[in-house]
Scaffold this motif. Sequence first.
Motif, short mmCIF file in Angstrom:
data_model
loop_
_atom_site.label_atom_id
_atom_site.label_comp_id
_atom_site.label_asym_id
_atom_site.label_seq_id
_atom_site.Cartn_x
_atom_site.Cartn_y
_atom_site.Cartn_z
N THR A 261 -30.62 -5.23 1.88
CA THR A 261 -31.67 -5.07 0.88
C THR A 261 -31.37 -3.91 -0.06
OG1 THR A 261 -32.91 -3.69 2.46
CG2 THR A 261 -33.46 -6.04 2.38
N GLU A 262 -30.64 -2.92 0.43
CA GLU A 262 -30.30 -1.77 -0.40
C GLU A 262 -29.08 -2.04 -1.28
OE1 GLU A 262 -28.20 -0.98 3.62
OE2 GLU A 262 -29.94 -2.07 2.84
N GLY A 263 -28.46 -3.21 -1.10
CA GLY A 263 -27.27 -3.55 -1.86
C GLY A 263 -26.00 -3.12 -1.13
N PHE A 264 -24.85 -3.52 -1.64
CA PHE A 264 -23.58 -3.18 -1.00
C PHE A 264 -22.59 -2.69 -2.06
CE2 PHE A 264 -23.18 -7.53 -2.38
CZ PHE A 264 -21.88 -7.64 -2.83
N TYR A 265 -21.57 -1.98 -1.59
CA TYR A 265 -20.56 -1.40 -2.46
C TYR A 265 -19.22 -1.54 -1.76
CZ TYR A 265 -18.51 2.00 -5.75
OH TYR A 265 -17.75 2.63 -6.72
N ILE A 266 -18.24 -2.17 -2.41
CA ILE A 266 -16.95 -2.44 -1.78
C ILE A 266 -15.95 -1.34 -2.13
CG2 ILE A 266 -15.06 -4.08 -1.57
CD1 ILE A 266 -16.98 -6.29 -2.41
N ILE A 267 -15.32 -0.80 -1.10
CA ILE A 267 -14.29 0.22 -1.29
C ILE A 267 -12.97 -0.27 -0.73
CG2 ILE A 267 -13.50 2.50 -0.51
CD1 ILE A 267 -16.25 3.56 -0.94
N ASP A 268 -11.95 -0.23 -1.56
CA ASP A 268 -10.58 -0.56 -1.19
C ASP A 268 -9.92 0.74 -0.74
OD1 ASP A 268 -7.69 -0.83 -1.46
OD2 ASP A 268 -8.04 -2.68 -2.55
N GLY A 269 -9.60 0.82 0.54
CA GLY A 269 -9.02 2.04 1.10
C GLY A 269 -7.52 1.99 1.20
N ARG A 270 -6.86 1.43 0.18
CA ARG A 270 -5.39 1.35 0.17
C ARG A 270 -4.83 2.27 -0.90
NH1 ARG A 270 -3.97 -4.57 -1.16
NH2 ARG A 270 -5.71 -4.28 -2.61
N PRO A 271 -3.55 2.56 -0.86
CA PRO A 271 -2.92 3.32 -1.94
C PRO A 271 -3.14 2.62 -3.28
CG PRO A 271 -1.45 3.18 -0.07
CD PRO A 271 -2.60 2.27 0.24
N ASN A 272 -3.08 3.38 -4.36
CA ASN A 272 -3.39 2.83 -5.68
C ASN A 272 -2.47 1.68 -6.07
OD1 ASN A 272 -3.06 3.24 -8.99
ND2 ASN A 272 -5.15 3.32 -8.19
N ALA A 273 -1.19 1.73 -5.67
CA ALA A 273 -0.26 0.65 -6.02
C ALA A 273 -0.69 -0.67 -5.38
CB ALA A 273 1.16 1.00 -5.57
N SER A 274 -1.26 -0.60 -4.19
CA SER A 274 -1.77 -1.82 -3.55
C SER A 274 -3.03 -2.28 -4.26
CB SER A 274 -2.07 -1.56 -2.07
OG SER A 274 -0.91 -1.19 -1.38
N THR A 321 -4.54 8.82 0.91
CA THR A 321 -3.75 10.05 0.91
C THR A 321 -4.50 11.23 0.30
OG1 THR A 321 -2.69 9.29 -1.12
CG2 THR A 321 -1.50 8.92 0.95
N ASP A 322 -5.58 10.96 -0.43
CA ASP A 322 -6.40 12.05 -0.97
C ASP A 322 -7.24 12.72 0.11
OD1 ASP A 322 -5.48 11.64 -3.53
OD2 ASP A 322 -7.21 10.44 -4.16
N LEU A 323 -7.40 12.05 1.24
CA LEU A 323 -8.38 12.49 2.24
C LEU A 323 -7.82 13.47 3.26
CD1 LEU A 323 -10.07 9.01 2.93
CD2 LEU A 323 -10.64 10.72 1.17
N TYR A 324 -6.50 13.61 3.32
CA TYR A 324 -5.90 14.47 4.34
C TYR A 324 -4.71 15.21 3.76
CZ TYR A 324 -2.78 10.43 4.63
OH TYR A 324 -1.91 9.40 4.32
N ASP A 325 -4.34 16.29 4.44
CA ASP A 325 -3.17 17.05 4.07
C ASP A 325 -1.93 16.28 4.52
OD1 ASP A 325 -0.91 19.07 4.92
OD2 ASP A 325 -2.16 20.20 3.54
N GLY A 326 -0.96 16.11 3.63
CA GLY A 326 0.21 15.28 3.92
C GLY A 326 1.20 15.91 4.86
#
Length: 482
Positions: A261-274, A321-326
């Motif tokens: 009921t609140e709606g949904f939002y799709i997030i692609d959690g892959r690298p940008n090239a994918s 890769t933005d979410l953690y230290d490499g």
Amino acid sequence: MKFKYLTLLSLIFVQLIGCKGLPEYLFLPQSMKLDLTPFLFRVYTPAELATLSNSDFNLNESGLITGTKLSRYLSNWANNRPAGVYGNLVLFQIQTNGTSGRYVFFDGKQTFSYPIANLPDLLTETRDDGVLSVDNLVPKGKKISDFFSIYGIDPAIDYVVFAQDASSLANLTSATFAYYSLLYWGFPKERLAVLNGSIADLTTANTLFTTPSYTYTNSNRAGSTKTLFRDHTVLQLTIGDLIHAIKNGNTIFEEVDPIPTEGFYIIDGRPNASYTGTTNSTASGSKYGNCTTKINSTFVTNTCVVTFEGRIKSASNLVPTDLYDGTTFQFKSFSQLQTYLNNTGYPSGKQIYVYGEDATKGSLVWFILHQVLGKPTRLYEGGWKQYGALGLRTPSSGSSPSAISQPASYWRTDIVSLSENNTANADANVPNYQLDVSRQFVKNSNKLRSEDKTFLRGSSSGAAASSGGGAPTGGGGNACGG
């Protein structure tokens, strides 16, 4: 009969008003050998299963914990364990990429540690959702129960930590998927944790006390998720749920969840090239790891890929890769993680549907969204390995057919209403996994969740198995909730 029913309800009521603070294994109906599954089973929502981290990770008692907190737990578990936890602390040092040679110090009485090199073998499985079999999904209930038995875990009372042994992305994603798997099977979030950072790095920083030798010790007890009376299977988003939502409910699919009921939002959690469709994605199924094994032996390319590249319709990109230290593979600060989510354009309050290339890689982004930032989030485990495989290809003579051969198939995904940036992969790199026509028009992709719900609601008698003598076997759901 009516008198017995009223008596049963009275016993439950007495237990409910007096059970605050008691361990789950003291739950009265379990001790009386009463099967109250129909009355007590609780189905949780994504919001109820979410965890909002403290902005200072050092203050977290579960979810994402720091080396400082783990060190405090290990030093005196009996006095320092979180409120409401009555069992053992069980730590897994994940060694996907070799061993660091350092092991956390544990007492073998209330704290236990296990170096483990094959965690994916124990906590993933190839499963068929009714449309297409995909490897490395959350395992069946029997496999989870076996895991508890092997390592002496009672899910009714114990606290489990997954930690990288040495710093690596493989170890980190294995940790987040293991966390997801146990949570999916009903393990309470208050007794699950992922360590932020590796055992090796935290040892170097003098945050953890470790030793260069390891001695195996097991608590010799185990329990079963069946005795928790908890259904967390909503965490898994099926491809049917996903397509039904994208099409605004205009499908003939069966057993799909209603659009939130609140709606949904799709997030692609892959690298940008994918995300932009400019790199190849792995094909679905471990048997497609090498295209020399394709049915048509004339193709000798050694990499199998999905039918087409692109992204799911309307998905925004949250680059993992933005979410953690490499280098250390520690997650970034709470404020940084929140900023990265905000930058996707996420409208606060909507339910998030997240996916990666596969379930394990997608679990890393799911963990941040759901168990750190506290957003109601479901993981599409099939990921792009499944979604990208369901494209239409009309092969020429001798060429490899795609999974979808019928243009009107219910599960065809390479159409503008369901995906974007569509780019077909080279025919020689697409394996032979053509679906039977009946599967291309099946109306249900909920086979996995149906199987798992049936397992959870099966008879709980004898479910708590002991692999040794002495220690209690737990059992019993917590009627007080939690």
